[in-house]
Design an enzyme around this catalytic site. Structure first.
Site, PDB file in Angstrom:
ATOM      1  N   HIS A 144       0.826  -1.203   0.000  1.00  0.00           N
ATOM      2  CA  HIS A 144       0.000   0.000   0.000  1.00  0.00           C
ATOM      3  C   HIS A 144       0.864   1.258   0.000  1.00  0.00           C
ATOM      4  O   HIS A 144       1.922   1.310   0.628  1.00  0.00           O
ATOM      5  CB  HIS A 144      -0.929   0.008   1.212  1.00  0.00           C
ATOM      6  CG  HIS A 144      -2.139   0.851   1.012  1.00  0.00           C
ATOM      7  ND1 HIS A 144      -2.104   2.229   1.101  1.00  0.00           N
ATOM      8  CD2 HIS A 144      -3.423   0.534   0.699  1.00  0.00           C
ATOM      9  CE1 HIS A 144      -3.313   2.714   0.871  1.00  0.00           C
ATOM     10  NE2 HIS A 144      -4.135   1.706   0.618  1.00  0.00           N
ATOM     11  N   HIS A 145       0.388   2.264  -0.722  1.00  0.00           N
ATOM     12  CA  HIS A 145       1.133   3.520  -0.825  1.00  0.00           C
ATOM     13  C   HIS A 145       1.246   4.223   0.529  1.00  0.00           C
ATOM     14  O   HIS A 145       2.128   5.078   0.733  1.00  0.00           O
ATOM     15  CB  HIS A 145       0.452   4.454  -1.831  1.00  0.00           C
ATOM     16  CG  HIS A 145       1.417   5.200  -2.701  1.00  0.00           C
ATOM     17  ND1 HIS A 145       2.595   5.736  -2.222  1.00  0.00           N
ATOM     18  CD2 HIS A 145       1.387   5.515  -4.020  1.00  0.00           C
ATOM     19  CE1 HIS A 145       3.233   6.347  -3.206  1.00  0.00           C
ATOM     20  NE2 HIS A 145       2.530   6.220  -4.301  1.00  0.00           N
ATOM     21  N   ALA A 146       0.393   3.893   1.471  1.00  0.00           N
ATOM     22  CA  ALA A 146       0.514   4.444   2.811  1.00  0.00           C
ATOM     23  C   ALA A 146       1.779   3.954   3.500  1.00  0.00           C
ATOM     24  O   ALA A 146       2.252   4.553   4.469  1.00  0.00           O
ATOM     25  CB  ALA A 146      -0.704   4.072   3.660  1.00  0.00           C
ATOM     26  N   ASN A 314       6.091   8.315   3.008  1.00  0.00           N
ATOM     27  CA  ASN A 314       6.066   9.047   1.747  1.00  0.00           C
ATOM     28  C   ASN A 314       6.682  10.426   1.927  1.00  0.00           C
ATOM     29  O   ASN A 314       6.185  11.247   2.693  1.00  0.00           O
ATOM     30  CB  ASN A 314       4.623   9.194   1.246  1.00  0.00           C
ATOM     31  CG  ASN A 314       4.069   7.912   0.683  1.00  0.00           C
ATOM     32  OD1 ASN A 314       4.208   7.631  -0.500  1.00  0.00           O
ATOM     33  ND2 ASN A 314       3.441   7.110   1.541  1.00  0.00           N
TER      34      ASN A 314
END
Length: 471
Positions: A144-146, A314
């Site tokens: 997941h991009h999280a 991120n």
């Protein structure tokens, strides 16, 4: 307590059944280099050994009461590798087409948020050259991009890979701190304190942002600003997306790209974007859809080196650039692309590295999620001017061959998420002398990714010939 940054949490809020926010990769392995013959059980056990004590692989999200603040990471006390590493066979005859269709299906499945947000599918029976070719094992990974951005995701490879077939993974043995699991009262108390401090935080963000807008307007008047969002032409992949995906991959010579870079005084990224512009131009022209004005890409940029923030997975910003799809000559496109990118980088560098992360802190969990679902349900992406046509990412990879559980990695194709309004993502990664191109799209928008990706080698050859003619 390990709280998600606003930017990390935003990728959770952005997710809908159609707009899935995980990043994927297709990793082709040559199991002939493995010290012991390949078995799924053996591979699964080695992955477990590499990740079972690494927080990025064993943490899960826990919500804050009443959604008053961003979630926190907590350790999954019931972590089970069998919930994350699965086995599947590519359908007969096991060629490239069947592999891409299988990966596209897996990419369209959401991750289970009750567990750590990653999984791997070990795909057996892949024969790249057809039934007579050597069989390969393929790893299709989802995270997941999280949890990761492009750079941190690339770094996580070190927990699973080694420089030699018979040595331990690069990061095995490193001790890392697992997030503490706070009780409900602590979560609620910290959330209330955070709410009380938001007006002060907002005041600190508004001033620099206003100055940034003023400077951007001045750069636009001077003709040295990055491309402006909401000014892209509409294409067939700029609308409301579904959960269906199409995937295609290709390989390019890094030496050829570096040779072009040196001869023209450009950068590798300039050349990659030029090739993407040429491939998109050819693809749209074949379909009779080529706009008269240039397509625009959103290009994620790592701010890891300049960010003042210490927390958060991120650390990215984004710049907008036109791809020169309105220019047929590849060398002319490269020259214009290089100039545009210089302006875009200068403009981007003038913006605070933490601007996107600062504003993301104000993304209210419930309100943000409701807004995203409303946007999708009302199909608003089809009713306002196009923000940008697609996302193009360039992720630096290892310059030397790597081995995954002893199997040499022959190719590693990265795949990013697609969005409502921008249903196409092109991500490239350099690795051991090659550029691996991964294309993922909403299947209804781009039914056949190979119709696009096939133009990348052609465009590289055209650019090579144009540069050779200069000598």
């Amino acid at each position: 307590m390990d709280r998600l940054s606003g930017l990390d949490a935003s990728f959770l809020y952005l997710e809908t059944p159609a707009q899935l926010m995980h990043v994927c990769a297709v990793m082709v392995l040559d199991q002939s280099t493995m010290p012991t013959p390949y078995t799924f059980a053996g591979l699964q056990a080695r992955i477990d050994e590499s990740v079972h004590d690494v927080p990025a692989f064993t943490r899960k999200i826990r919500g804050v009461p009443l959604g008053l603040d961003h979630p926190v990471w907590v350790r999954d006390q019931q972590f089970d590798i069998e919930r994350h590493v699965h086995r599947v066979a590519v359908p007969s005859p096991g060629s490239y087409r069947e592999l891409m269709d299988l990966c596209a299906h897996l990419a369209g499945l959401p991750l289970d948020r009750s567990r750590p947000l990653w999984e791997m599918w070990v795909i057996e029976g892949y024969r790249p050259d057809g039934a007579e070719g050597d069989e390969k094992v393929v790893i299709f990974s989802k995270m997941h991009h999280a949890t990761v951005d492009g750079v941190s995701g690339s770094n996580l490879i070190s927990h699973l890979c080694s420089l030699e077939p018979d040595t331990a993974p690069l990061a095995l043995g490193e001790k890392q701190t697992h997030p503490r699991d706070p009780d409900r009262r602590e979560l609620l108390g910290r959330a209330l304190i955070g709410l009380g401090s938001k007006p002060v935080t907002l005041a600190k963000v508004v001033g620099p942002s206003a100055q940034m807008i003023t400077k951007s307007i001045a750069r636009a008047r001077q003709g040295v600003a990055m491309a402006a969002p909401f000014s892209a032409p509409r294409t067939s992949f700029n609308g409301t997306i579904t959960a269906h995906r199409s995937i295609a991959v290709a390989d390019l010579s890094l030496d050829d790209i570096k040779r072009i870079k040196k001869a023209t005084g450009s950068t590798v990224n300039d050349v990659v974007l030029t090739l993407a512009g040429g491939a998109l131009r050819a693809y749209l022209d074949e379909r009779g859809e080529l706009p008269t004005t240039s397509l625009m890409a959103s290009v994620p940029v790592s701010v890891r080196a300049t960010s003042k923030r210490t927390q958060g997975a991120n650390k990215v910003s984004s710049l907008f650039t036109k791809l020169g799809t309105d220019i047929d000559d590849p060398l002319e496109r490269l020259e214009i692309m290089a100039e545009r990118n210089r302006h875009a980088k200068e403009h981007h560098n003038a913006i605070s590295a933490d601007a996107l992360q600062d504003w993301a802190e104000f993304a209210a969990p419930r309100v943000f999620g409701l807004a995203v679902r409303t946007y999708a349900n009302l199909r608003l992406a089809e009713k306002h001017p196009v923000v940008h046509n697609l996302v193009i990412s360039n992720v630096p990879g290892p310059p030397v061959p790597l081995y995954f559980s002893g199997a040499r990695i022959e190719a590693l194709y990265p795949l990013g998420p697609v969005f409502h309004g921008a249903g196409l993502n092109i991500t490239v990664m350099s690795s051991a002398g090659k550029i691996h191109v991964g294309v993922i799209a909403c299947r209804e928008s781009v039914p056949d990714g190979d119709a696009l990706v096939k133009h990348f080698p052609v465009e590289l050859e055209r650019l090579n010939d144009a540069v050779a003619a200069l000598v």
